[in-house]
Design a protein around this motif. Structure first.
Motif, PDB file in Angstrom:
ATOM      1  N   GLY A  51       0.737  -1.230   0.049  1.00 54.91           N
ATOM      2  CA  GLY A  51      -0.152  -0.107  -0.138  1.00 54.91           C
ATOM      3  C   GLY A  51       0.794   1.188  -0.042  1.00 54.91           C
ATOM      4  N   HIS A  52       2.105   1.217  -0.313  1.00 57.18           N
ATOM      5  CA  HIS A  52       2.987   2.286  -0.320  1.00 57.18           C
ATOM      6  C   HIS A  52       2.960   2.883  -1.757  1.00 57.18           C
ATOM      7  N   TRP A  53       2.999   4.159  -1.861  1.00 58.41           N
ATOM      8  CA  TRP A  53       3.031   4.687  -3.435  1.00 58.41           C
ATOM      9  C   TRP A  53       4.459   5.161  -3.699  1.00 58.41           C
ATOM     10  N   TYR A  54       4.914   4.640  -4.929  1.00 55.82           N
ATOM     11  CA  TYR A  54       6.166   4.896  -5.494  1.00 55.82           C
ATOM     12  C   TYR A  54       5.968   5.702  -6.913  1.00 55.82           C
ATOM     13  N   GLY A  55       6.825   6.561  -7.362  1.00 56.40           N
ATOM     14  CA  GLY A  55       6.600   7.287  -8.535  1.00 56.40           C
ATOM     15  C   GLY A  55       7.792   6.710  -9.312  1.00 56.40           C
ATOM     16  N   ARG A  56       7.710   6.762 -10.704  1.00 59.68           N
ATOM     17  CA  ARG A  56       8.671   6.054 -11.741  1.00 59.68           C
ATOM     18  C   ARG A  56       9.216   7.766 -12.119  1.00 59.68           C
ATOM     19  N   VAL A  57      10.498   8.083 -12.004  1.00 56.36           N
ATOM     20  CA  VAL A  57      11.064   9.255 -11.966  1.00 56.36           C
ATOM     21  C   VAL A  57      12.351   9.273 -12.922  1.00 56.36           C
ATOM     22  N   THR A  58      12.640  10.075 -13.401  1.00 56.27           N
ATOM     23  CA  THR A  58      13.792  10.250 -14.310  1.00 56.27           C
ATOM     24  C   THR A  58      14.579  11.572 -13.817  1.00 56.27           C
ATOM     25  N   TYR A  59      15.678  11.390 -13.541  1.00 58.17           N
ATOM     26  CA  TYR A  59      16.451  12.723 -12.970  1.00 58.17           C
ATOM     27  C   TYR A  59      18.018  12.372 -13.328  1.00 58.17           C
ATOM     28  N   THR A  60      18.905  13.604 -13.274  1.00 60.25           N
ATOM     29  CA  THR A  60      20.289  13.635 -13.275  1.00 60.25           C
ATOM     30  C   THR A  60      20.847  13.518 -12.183  1.00 60.25           C
ATOM     31  N   VAL A  61      21.837  12.474 -12.246  1.00 65.13           N
ATOM     32  CA  VAL A  61      22.821  12.458 -10.921  1.00 65.13           C
ATOM     33  C   VAL A  61      24.236  13.008 -11.568  1.00 65.13           C
ATOM     34  N   ALA A  62      24.876  13.904 -10.784  1.00 64.93           N
ATOM     35  CA  ALA A  62      26.193  14.529 -11.112  1.00 64.93           C
ATOM     36  C   ALA A  62      27.322  13.965 -10.442  1.00 64.93           C
ATOM     37  N   ALA A  63      28.480  13.799 -10.659  1.00 69.87           N
ATOM     38  CA  ALA A  63      29.664  13.496 -10.082  1.00 69.87           C
ATOM     39  C   ALA A  63      30.745  14.298 -10.701  1.00 69.87           C
ATOM     40  N   GLY A  64      31.151  15.496 -10.193  1.00 70.42           N
ATOM     41  CA  GLY A  64      32.306  16.431 -10.857  1.00 70.42           C
ATOM     42  C   GLY A  64      31.454  16.926 -12.273  1.00 70.42           C
ATOM     43  N   VAL A  65      32.294  16.725 -12.994  1.00 70.07           N
ATOM     44  CA  VAL A  65      31.727  17.284 -14.375  1.00 70.07           C
ATOM     45  C   VAL A  65      30.970  16.181 -15.149  1.00 70.07           C
ATOM     46  N   TRP A  66      30.779  15.098 -14.503  1.00 70.48           N
ATOM     47  CA  TRP A  66      29.931  13.875 -15.239  1.00 70.48           C
ATOM     48  C   TRP A  66      28.620  13.858 -14.757  1.00 70.48           C
ATOM     49  N   GLU A  67      27.736  13.767 -15.802  1.00 69.35           N
ATOM     50  CA  GLU A  67      26.302  13.385 -15.209  1.00 69.35           C
ATOM     51  C   GLU A  67      25.552  12.308 -16.167  1.00 69.35           C
ATOM     52  N   GLU A  68      24.818  11.482 -15.277  1.00 67.88           N
ATOM     53  CA  GLU A  68      23.815  10.645 -15.917  1.00 67.88           C
ATOM     54  C   GLU A  68      22.366  10.720 -15.617  1.00 67.88           C
ATOM     55  N   GLN A  69      21.610  10.559 -16.685  1.00 74.02           N
ATOM     56  CA  GLN A  69      20.475  10.455 -16.297  1.00 74.02           C
ATOM     57  C   GLN A  69      19.876   8.953 -15.786  1.00 74.02           C
ATOM     58  N   VAL A  70      19.134   8.880 -14.698  1.00 70.75           N
ATOM     59  CA  VAL A  70      18.643   7.628 -14.190  1.00 70.75           C
ATOM     60  C   VAL A  70      17.211   7.494 -14.202  1.00 70.75           C
ATOM     61  N   THR A  71      16.476   6.535 -14.462  1.00 70.96           N
ATOM     62  CA  THR A  71      15.108   6.072 -14.083  1.00 70.96           C
ATOM     63  C   THR A  71      14.634   4.888 -13.396  1.00 70.96           C
ATOM     64  N   HIS A  72      14.197   5.430 -12.270  1.00 69.84           N
ATOM     65  CA  HIS A  72      13.674   4.199 -11.074  1.00 69.84           C
ATOM     66  C   HIS A  72      12.612   4.596 -10.243  1.00 69.84           C
TER      67      HIS A  72
END
Length: 110
Positions: free
Chosen positions: A74-95
């Motif tokens: 009964g807990h709600w979860y949202g499917r989201v896409t966002y960007t995670v950064a590490a220094g100058v590197w970035e990656e989009q994740v969806t989960h």
């Protein structure tokens, strides 16, 4: 049949046929704020040091919500896409992330 203490017990049938609500909702593409500090909490009393090229997960980022899904308990979860950064590197994740780390982006137009 199942026997407990010599007594015949009826089989357990889950929710006994109760009506079930829908568990997945598509929402198009909605802007949301994701609290990465809540999603990825730090260990208490951690003695690590700052690293400028480490994952930046102690902030709030803007992402895109595309659906809601109910968990089996009964807990709600949202499917989201966002960007995670590490220094100058970035990656989009969806989960799937818990609803309590998401907030709608306020519309600043009139």
């Amino acid at each position: 049949m199942f026997y407990c203490g010599g007594v015949e017990m009826p089989p357990i049938k889950g929710d006994l046929g109760q009506p079930r609500r829908k568990v997945f909702y598509k929402v198009g593409h909605k802007a949301v704020l994701i609290d990465l500090g809540a999603l990825y909490p730090r260990v208490a009393h951690h003695s690590g040091r700052y690293h400028p090229k480490g994952l930046q997960v102690d902030k709030v980022v803007t992402g895109v919500l595309t659906g809601w899904h109910l968990s089996e308990w009964g807990h709600w979860y949202g499917r989201v896409t966002y960007t995670v950064a590490a220094g100058v590197w970035e990656e989009q994740v969806t989960h799937w992330v818990p609803a309590w780390v998401l907030r709608p982006v306020k519309d600043t137009h009139g």
